[in-house]
Design an enzyme around this catalytic site. Structure first.
Site, PDB file in Angstrom:
ATOM      1  N   HIS A  39       3.239   3.085   7.617  1.00 56.71           N
ATOM      2  CA  HIS A  39       3.625   1.911   8.346  1.00 56.71           C
ATOM      3  C   HIS A  39       5.110   2.029   8.342  1.00 56.71           C
ATOM      4  O   HIS A  39       6.109   1.368   8.199  1.00 56.71           O
ATOM      5  CB  HIS A  39       3.310   0.651   7.618  1.00 56.71           C
ATOM      6  CG  HIS A  39       3.536   0.488   6.302  1.00 56.71           C
ATOM      7  ND1 HIS A  39       4.792   0.948   5.525  1.00 56.71           N
ATOM      8  CD2 HIS A  39       2.722   0.207   5.282  1.00 56.71           C
ATOM      9  CE1 HIS A  39       4.638   0.868   4.432  1.00 56.71           C
ATOM     10  NE2 HIS A  39       3.226   0.326   4.126  1.00 56.71           N
ATOM     11  N   LYS A  71      -1.756   6.340  -3.708  1.00 59.22           N
ATOM     12  CA  LYS A  71      -0.660   5.397  -3.031  1.00 59.22           C
ATOM     13  C   LYS A  71       0.241   4.853  -4.005  1.00 59.22           C
ATOM     14  O   LYS A  71      -0.007   4.702  -4.935  1.00 59.22           O
ATOM     15  CB  LYS A  71      -1.488   4.096  -2.412  1.00 59.22           C
ATOM     16  CG  LYS A  71      -0.536   2.809  -2.027  1.00 59.22           C
ATOM     17  CD  LYS A  71      -0.352   3.473  -0.653  1.00 59.22           C
ATOM     18  CE  LYS A  71       0.980   2.410  -0.199  1.00 59.22           C
ATOM     19  NZ  LYS A  71       0.611   1.725   1.218  1.00 59.22           N
ATOM     20  N   HIS A 121       4.459   3.673   0.401  1.00 58.55           N
ATOM     21  CA  HIS A 121       5.271   2.582   0.781  1.00 58.55           C
ATOM     22  C   HIS A 121       6.648   2.827   0.644  1.00 58.55           C
ATOM     23  O   HIS A 121       7.275   2.923  -0.552  1.00 58.55           O
ATOM     24  CB  HIS A 121       4.616   1.270  -0.024  1.00 58.55           C
ATOM     25  CG  HIS A 121       5.502   0.218   0.544  1.00 58.55           C
ATOM     26  ND1 HIS A 121       4.734  -0.808   1.273  1.00 58.55           N
ATOM     27  CD2 HIS A 121       6.802  -0.280   0.564  1.00 58.55           C
ATOM     28  CE1 HIS A 121       5.405  -1.659   1.561  1.00 58.55           C
ATOM     29  NE2 HIS A 121       6.741  -1.575   1.121  1.00 58.55           N
ATOM     30  N   HIS A 141      -4.765   2.979   7.116  1.00 58.24           N
ATOM     31  CA  HIS A 141      -4.026   2.211   6.319  1.00 58.24           C
ATOM     32  C   HIS A 141      -4.509   0.840   6.746  1.00 58.24           C
ATOM     33  O   HIS A 141      -4.407   0.181   7.738  1.00 58.24           O
ATOM     34  CB  HIS A 141      -2.742   2.101   6.411  1.00 58.24           C
ATOM     35  CG  HIS A 141      -1.892   1.606   5.579  1.00 58.24           C
ATOM     36  ND1 HIS A 141      -0.734   1.963   4.685  1.00 58.24           N
ATOM     37  CD2 HIS A 141      -1.935  -0.008   5.151  1.00 58.24           C
ATOM     38  CE1 HIS A 141      -0.278   0.945   4.102  1.00 58.24           C
ATOM     39  NE2 HIS A 141      -0.930  -0.146   4.404  1.00 58.24           N
ATOM     40  N   HIS A 145      -6.053  -3.042   4.618  1.00 61.08           N
ATOM     41  CA  HIS A 145      -6.189  -3.752   3.521  1.00 61.08           C
ATOM     42  C   HIS A 145      -7.633  -4.745   3.763  1.00 61.08           C
ATOM     43  O   HIS A 145      -7.570  -5.606   4.646  1.00 61.08           O
ATOM     44  CB  HIS A 145      -4.887  -4.943   3.229  1.00 61.08           C
ATOM     45  CG  HIS A 145      -3.797  -4.396   2.799  1.00 61.08           C
ATOM     46  ND1 HIS A 145      -3.340  -4.119   1.534  1.00 61.08           N
ATOM     47  CD2 HIS A 145      -2.813  -3.552   3.719  1.00 61.08           C
ATOM     48  CE1 HIS A 145      -2.170  -3.252   1.781  1.00 61.08           C
ATOM     49  NE2 HIS A 145      -2.061  -3.255   2.821  1.00 61.08           N
ATOM     50  N   ASP A 160      -2.447  -1.142   8.847  1.00 59.91           N
ATOM     51  CA  ASP A 160      -1.873  -2.170   7.999  1.00 59.91           C
ATOM     52  C   ASP A 160      -2.443  -3.800   8.192  1.00 59.91           C
ATOM     53  O   ASP A 160      -1.585  -4.642   7.678  1.00 59.91           O
ATOM     54  CB  ASP A 160      -0.322  -2.206   7.865  1.00 59.91           C
ATOM     55  CG  ASP A 160       0.223  -2.385   6.532  1.00 59.91           C
ATOM     56  OD1 ASP A 160      -0.476  -2.703   5.474  1.00 59.91           O
ATOM     57  OD2 ASP A 160       1.388  -3.013   6.168  1.00 59.91           O
TER      58      ASP A 160
HETATM   59  O1  DOR Z   1       2.874  -6.689   5.148  1.00 56.26           O
HETATM   60  C1  DOR Z   1       2.425  -6.115   4.055  1.00 56.26           C
HETATM   61  N1  DOR Z   1       1.269  -6.661   3.654  1.00 56.26           N
HETATM   62  N2  DOR Z   1       3.007  -5.095   3.619  1.00 56.26           N
HETATM   63  C2  DOR Z   1       2.416  -4.534   2.599  1.00 56.26           C
HETATM   64  O2  DOR Z   1       2.845  -3.218   2.101  1.00 56.26           O
HETATM   65  C3  DOR Z   1       1.209  -4.950   1.929  1.00 56.26           C
HETATM   66  C4  DOR Z   1       0.483  -5.910   2.665  1.00 56.26           C
HETATM   67  C5  DOR Z   1      -0.577  -6.890   2.057  1.00 56.26           C
HETATM   68  O3  DOR Z   1      -1.129  -6.277   0.756  1.00 56.26           O
HETATM   69  O4  DOR Z   1      -0.568  -8.004   2.086  1.00 56.26           O
HETATM   70 ZN    ZN Z   2      -0.114  -2.016   3.445  1.00 58.34          ZN
END
Ligand code: DOR
Ligand code: ZN
Length: 343
Positions: free
Chosen positions: A175, A100, A137, A14, A16, A248
């Site tokens: 998460h 997702k 999520h 997971h 970003h 995450d």
């Molecule tokens: O803390 C987070 N940041 N939780 C999420 O679900 C998304 C992520 C983000 O894209 O910044």
């Molecule tokens: Zn995330």
């Protein structure tokens, strides 16, 4: 005392990566240590179709340092207009590894997510048929529900009914932050797993709120009370194959974190492995680190574990407090404890 630890190369289930300048700045911090990662689709606009995922994958590969060996595992962002045929085609092409689910409004860039779950039933049905996992999520967005209860209520109101309606659907609870989620995974062993982040193994809600507010510890789902953190640590270090790493890691510039209404996300890509080694050593479970980082995830996703290895040595790592990006500095997650392992 163990001085070195060699494990199969980890994967991040997971992650970003964002896009453009931010993508180029953060990707090397993951691709240095990780062989593969499940790439979150919450860009603006989101990665909704197979064509979107292909184009995003190409941008990621173009941003990859030439000497790094890394495979992005793409995901599609589920909307109420998602076409089951497009999802199935992207899966058949080997383009996507999961879909997702963001409840609309639950987190960063989730406005295009799902409000009416009956409208995504045909997609979920097809995913169950073809064995394509759904990453959730797991938070309800009902303003009546306290933010610290949103995960537990999601399990009761959304996840459990959805799994009953779609018995073959493979689900990754992303998460997880509560003992409720740990217990739910343990009680339902077919086609269900959970990812756990680095930061949720380290911080509880006091770290965010006691003695001053610390925006860099704010993420979603928000960290819960200590009993929940301990349940997550027990699950992660237990060797149970249903729990595996999904960092995450979610970069936001300091300018976007340090606001009256700051963004949610902890940036853990640069120091995740030193932190995890510390956590597993504290739990006398260094021998289970490899399962959590490198074996359990591939097994759930039906992929081979990586052949390459990664070695941690007992040395104090040099971790920058921030990384510079063209958009501004991004603060690296501070585990608040000395680290003793270096990749
Ligand atoms: O803390 C987070 N940041 N939780 C999420 O679900 C998304 C992520 C983000 O894209 O910044
Ligand atoms: Zn995330």
């Amino acid at each position: 005392m163990t001085k070195t630890l060699t494990i199969r190369r980890p994967d991040d289930w997971h992650l970003h990566l964002r896009d453009g300048d931010m993508l180029r700045a953060v990707l090397p911090h993951t691709s240095r240590d990780f062989a593969r990662a499940i790439i979150m689709p919450n860009l603006v606009p989101p990665v909704v179709t197979g064509d979107d995922a292909r184009a995003y994958r190409d941008r990621i590969m173009a941003a990859l340092p030439a000497d790094h060996d890394f495979t992005p595992l793409m995901t599609l962002y589920l909307t109420e207009n998602t076409d089951p045929d497009d999802v199935a085609a992207a899966h058949a092409d080997g383009l996507i590894a999961a879909v997702k689910l963001y409840p609309a409004g639950a987190t960063t860039n989730s406005a295009s997510g799902v409000t009416d779950f009956t409208r995504v039933a045909p997609v979920l049905e097809r995913m169950a048929q073809i064995g394509l996992p759904l990453c959730t999520h797991g938070e309800v967005t009902d303003p009546e529900i306290d933010i610290f209860d949103r995960e537990a209520v999601f399990i009761d109101r959304v996840l459990d009914p959805m799994r009953r309606n779609h018995p073959g659907l493979r689900v990754v609870m992303e998460h997880i932050t509560t003992s409720n989620a740990v217990d739910y995974v343990k009680a339902h062993d077919t086609g269900l797993a959970a990812t756990i982040t680095t930061h949720h193994l380290v911080i509880n809600r006091n770290h965010i709120l006691a003695g001053g507010i610390r925006p860099h510890y704010y993420c979603l789902p928000v960290a819960k009370r200590e009993t929940h953190r301990l349940a997550l640590r027990a699950a992660a270090t237990s060797g149970d194959p249903r729990f595996f790493l999904g960092t995450d890691s979610a970069p936001h510039t300091d300018a976007n974190k340090l606001l009256p209404c700051g963004c949610a996300g902890c940036f853990t890509a640069p120091n995740t492995l030193p932190i995890l080694a510390e956590v597993f050593e504290q739990e006398n479970a260094l021998d289970r680190l490899e399962g959590f980082t490198s074996l359990n995830g591939p097994a759930f996703y039906g992929l081979p574990a990586n052949d390459a290895t990664l070695t941690l040595v007992r040395e104090t790592p040099e971790i920058p407090a921030q990384i510079d990006t063209p958009e501004g500095p991004v603060t690296v997650f501070d585990p608040g404890m000395p680290l003793n392992w270096t990749v």
